[in-house]
Scaffold this motif. Structure first.
Motif, mmCIF file in Angstrom:
data_model
loop_
_atom_site.group_PDB
_atom_site.id
_atom_site.type_symbol
_atom_site.label_atom_id
_atom_site.label_comp_id
_atom_site.label_asym_id
_atom_site.label_seq_id
_atom_site.Cartn_x
_atom_site.Cartn_y
_atom_site.Cartn_z
ATOM 1 N N PRO A 65 23.423 -25.025 -78.722
ATOM 2 C CA PRO A 65 23.055 -23.712 -78.196
ATOM 3 C C PRO A 65 22.516 -22.795 -79.293
ATOM 4 O O PRO A 65 22.142 -21.659 -79.029
ATOM 5 C CB PRO A 65 24.385 -23.165 -77.678
ATOM 6 N N GLN A 96 26.975 -24.276 -70.745
ATOM 7 C CA GLN A 96 27.115 -24.937 -72.032
ATOM 8 C C GLN A 96 28.049 -26.134 -71.898
ATOM 9 O O GLN A 96 28.918 -26.159 -71.043
ATOM 10 C CB GLN A 96 27.714 -23.964 -73.054
ATOM 11 N N ASN A 100 30.530 -26.177 -76.805
ATOM 12 C CA ASN A 100 29.663 -25.101 -77.276
ATOM 13 C C ASN A 100 30.084 -23.709 -76.812
ATOM 14 O O ASN A 100 29.544 -22.707 -77.269
ATOM 15 C CB ASN A 100 28.224 -25.341 -76.816
ATOM 16 N N VAL A 104 28.928 -20.023 -78.448
ATOM 17 C CA VAL A 104 28.121 -19.033 -77.738
ATOM 18 C C VAL A 104 28.879 -17.709 -77.642
ATOM 19 O O VAL A 104 28.317 -16.637 -77.857
ATOM 20 C CB VAL A 104 27.727 -19.543 -76.334
#
Length: 154
Positions: A65, A96, A100, A104
């Motif tokens: 990401p 995601q 991840n 994020v």
């Protein structure tokens, strides 16, 4: 005398900011592809009239990401709002991979002297056992970029 600070400002650039952040991460800097103006507009809502200079990068591998956008703003409030909105969207969509999510969520929009920086960056976390650990790991990783940002303007 005040001339030093003027010299400093004249050497600042979005490209220089990007390089400083990338260097701080070294091999853990995952965005390896420049985004063009169309991608920048569709993902971040930044149109060409809003900035004087921009460098935006994303990884070729879409699994990651990671994003870095360094902008010298022409319309500061619009740039700030667009980047903050883009970050909110990424956090809320959370399509995601679970690994991840923390990265994020740790993402930041930083600003200084007319420059804005959007960052979701850091080492891939393959060690954390739970959400708490993952969040701490991601925070430590984003701090690398925050420090590099601050140092760039120091």
């Amino acid at each position: 005398s005040g001339s030093e600070s003027n010299d400093k400002n004249s050497t600042l650039s979005a490209k220089g900011l990007r390089d400083a952040v990338a260097k701080a991460y070294g091999d853990n800097y995952l965005p390896d592809q420049a985004m063009d103006a169309e991608m920048i507009e569709s993902e971040f809502g930044l149109t060409k009239d809003m900035y004087d200079e921009i460098v935006a990068e994303a990884p070729i591998i879409s699994f990651h990401p990671d994003r870095l956008v360094a902008v010298k703003a022409k319309k500061e409030s619009e740039v700030k709002r667009a980047l903050e909105d883009a970050l909110t969207v990424m956090k809320e969509q959370q399509i995601q991979y679970p690994v991840n999510v923390a990265k994020v969520n740790a993402g930041k929009v930083l600003e200084k002297d007319g420059y804005y920086c959007f960052m979701i960056l850091g080492q891939t976390d393959d060690t954390s056992e739970n959400d708490d650990d993952a969040a701490k790991f991601a925070e430590k990783q984003i701090d690398i970029g925050v420090k590099a940002f601050d140092n760039y303007f120091a």
